[in-house]
Design an enzyme around this catalytic site. Sequence first.
Site, PDB file in Angstrom:
ATOM      1  N   HIS A   1       0.530  -1.138  -0.241  1.00 39.31           N
ATOM      2  CA  HIS A   1      -0.361   0.081   0.544  1.00 39.31           C
ATOM      3  C   HIS A   1       0.891   1.382   0.120  1.00 39.31           C
ATOM      4  O   HIS A   1       0.742   1.939  -0.978  1.00 39.31           O
ATOM      5  CB  HIS A   1      -0.645   0.391   1.286  1.00 39.31           C
ATOM      6  CG  HIS A   1      -2.096   1.305   1.529  1.00 39.31           C
ATOM      7  ND1 HIS A   1      -0.985   1.795   2.131  1.00 39.31           N
ATOM      8  CD2 HIS A   1      -3.168   1.307   0.666  1.00 39.31           C
ATOM      9  CE1 HIS A   1      -2.329   3.183   1.876  1.00 39.31           C
ATOM     10  NE2 HIS A   1      -3.089   3.115   1.312  1.00 39.31           N
TER      11      HIS A   1
ATOM     12  N   CYS B   1      35.526   1.891 -23.765  1.00 41.83           N
ATOM     13  CA  CYS B   1      34.593   1.959 -22.579  1.00 41.83           C
ATOM     14  C   CYS B   1      35.170   2.544 -21.030  1.00 41.83           C
ATOM     15  O   CYS B   1      34.331   2.189 -20.632  1.00 41.83           O
ATOM     16  CB  CYS B   1      34.372   0.129 -22.684  1.00 41.83           C
ATOM     17  SG  CYS B   1      35.628  -0.926 -22.157  1.00 41.83           S
TER      18      CYS B   1
END
Length: 816
Positions: A438, A769
């Site tokens: 919730h 990279c």
Amino acid sequence: MQQNVPARERSGYQANQYIRWFEEISIEDVPQVGGKNASLGEMYRELTGKGVKIPNGFAVTADGYRHMISAGGIKEKMEKALEGVNKENVQDLAARGKKVRSIILEAGIPDDLWEEIKAAYDRLCEEYGEDADVAVRSSATAEDLPTASFAGQQESFLNVRGAPALKEACSKCYASLFTDRAISYRIDKGFGHFDVALSIGIMKMVRSDLASSGVIFTLDTETGFRDVVFITASYGLGENIVQGAVNPDEFYVFKPTFRKGFRSIIRKKRGDKEKKMIYGQGGSKELTKNVEVPPEDRARFCLSDDEILKLTSYAVTIEDHYSQKAGHEMPMDIEWAKDGESGELFIVQSRPETVQSQRSRDVLETYHLEKRGEVLTKGRSVGAKIASGKARVVKDISQLPSFRRGEILVSNNTTPDWEPVMKIASAIVTNLGGRTSHAAIVSRELGIPAVVGTDDATQIIKDGDIITVSCAEGDDGFVYKGSLPFHVERTKLRDLQRPRTEMMMNLGNPDEAFAVSSIPNDGVGLARMEFVISSYIKVHPMALLHPDQVQDREEREEIERATSAHADKKEYFIETLAHGMATIAAAFYPKDVIVRLSDFKTNEYATLLGGRFFEPQEHNPMLGFRGASRYSSDRYREAFGLECQAVRKAREEMGLVNIVPMIPFCRRIEEAENVTKEMERNGLKRGENGLRVFIMCEIPNNFLLIDEFSRYFDGFSIGSNDLTQLVLGIDRDSELLAKEFDERDPGVLKAMSMAVQGAKRNGRHSGICGEAPADYPEIAEFLVKEGIDSISVNPDSLLKTTLKVLEVEGKGGRRQ
């Protein structure tokens, strides 16, 4: 179970004024039966024939609710009780809500309406047995609209047996249209209190009290990434997950390859599942109760892989059906339950997802924490935002009136009764709950960050403490002491051009993959395995293969705990590593995701559980037993086999053939030959199933002998840190020589040029990279002019570097 037997064909069937059976209902009937019941009817009618199992039941229409008000003559009293209600005044809201509910309960259900409900229940008992156990669920006629989900605003009652208990539950359902949270919600959404009516759904219970239940979303709830099915699961009835009273298991399945027939479970996370809701005494007494889950059950996943995939098939079928009806993609929020008697899986509710699916994708909003502080506690992050403020620790609902706007709500968990206060909170922190609890659902709808499932927040955080809640660091959400600085970066995506040079990103943490994949990109140029091994696996692979050689009893026990949910320790390593790389590969599919195989140094491997019993001590690990030399060595060969099996699992079982394995620190041609043979022995043969293999280009020998290395590899990725270290002869970790370490050195640039041109000469892919192109724009410019195929940098540098590359290419600077 007699499914899809039309009510009008049953013996003794009579037309009713207020009752509609599920097979008589479609999604167009929301005005009469509300969103929940309309969806159940739609699925029962249209999808049971496609294999989706829905328990049978019926709806009491909204006309029945209006008849109850009219027959009781109570509307004027209700209006008077609500006149001038102020949702900001929590005590006033509570008093007025209680008054209206009392009016409805005192009026009761009119005799003619009850006769119809009782007759329908009797027919349901003919199908399922005397005094059939049913769920009695509220379904508001305005719920589940695209911009408003009324889910959880009204009450539901489980394990209702017999006519007296059913009548009581129906009365309470009607009264629950005026819970405090429902009154507040209607005011927020601009609905009049008498514009919304209530339908009641009465359906056969699924005996998940004897098995498990949970929630499914057909997208990622945190990022809106739409290519996954996200499943939460816990033991017992489903109310605990919805209320956030347990930390459930979590599973992700990748839809594109699942649709192709692959077993595409790309992620699993085991929850604590400390308690479960089961049947109580029934009747008008205790309907349900919570009991503790035995430790051995907590340690296991509560769903098998086959069950995860079956639920995924249900979810995809449901999403496809509603998307086809809507004429556009319709992500869904679904509740499921497993029957512990029959072993069958059922869908018990479905509604449109109303948060991520409504968000604009034109602007990328990224929160950045400028510095980290003392971590007070951590849990699951909800909403990728950051907030600072005063903590208000609420341990009981009676303390809610003291809450002030802008404070951070800290509690054990939340329920729908807390929503008036949650709406004025700047963030939420709970001890319990997962990403479908919730607290998580409401915080998403409100657009505030939440950290759920911390276990100890209410003990660690004191009332009035100034804290920072950060959900911008991946899967884990952190609560820091004090107010920490942060900023928000907003980028318009619609008109951003793409350069000819591929712009990729470096990524190690799978938790960040779905979020950062929305940044314009051409894939992942470096996915680092080390993060998954150190953060998720945590155990040295040789210690999993040979646990008897781990001589420390505490470490052996810790290894046993880590692997307890898996059939064997090898499978623990293979599956966990496969899930890590698969999550990244799924986020960027079908674009390339270049996965560098493990590149720990010996001193780093030794810090893993059991690692010190398998690793040699080296004076200079940076230049020691690392990379390709490990893979074919007797000291590590078996463990490298596990890495290869993880790559195979992700590519072949999950269908993620966009994974490109990359070999780090390969010094000599003989090593290249040995490592490719070792990969073949483990089922990874270049060219089969489209497999390409890349190599890190970070050792002078790699570019000096690039023609020879090209015989073994399909692409070269420049690792600028190690390349600079070895060209200049500088230990990259040396503080004394830090000023001398410079990727812009002419010798380093020449090495990069030789790598790019050598790759071109051999028809191989060339990329970089390292972070050098982001740190130094002149390096990006140099590489573009050399004609490099791809540049890969960290996600937070990608847009800036992309703009630089576009500028260089616009000047005609790219070499063909």
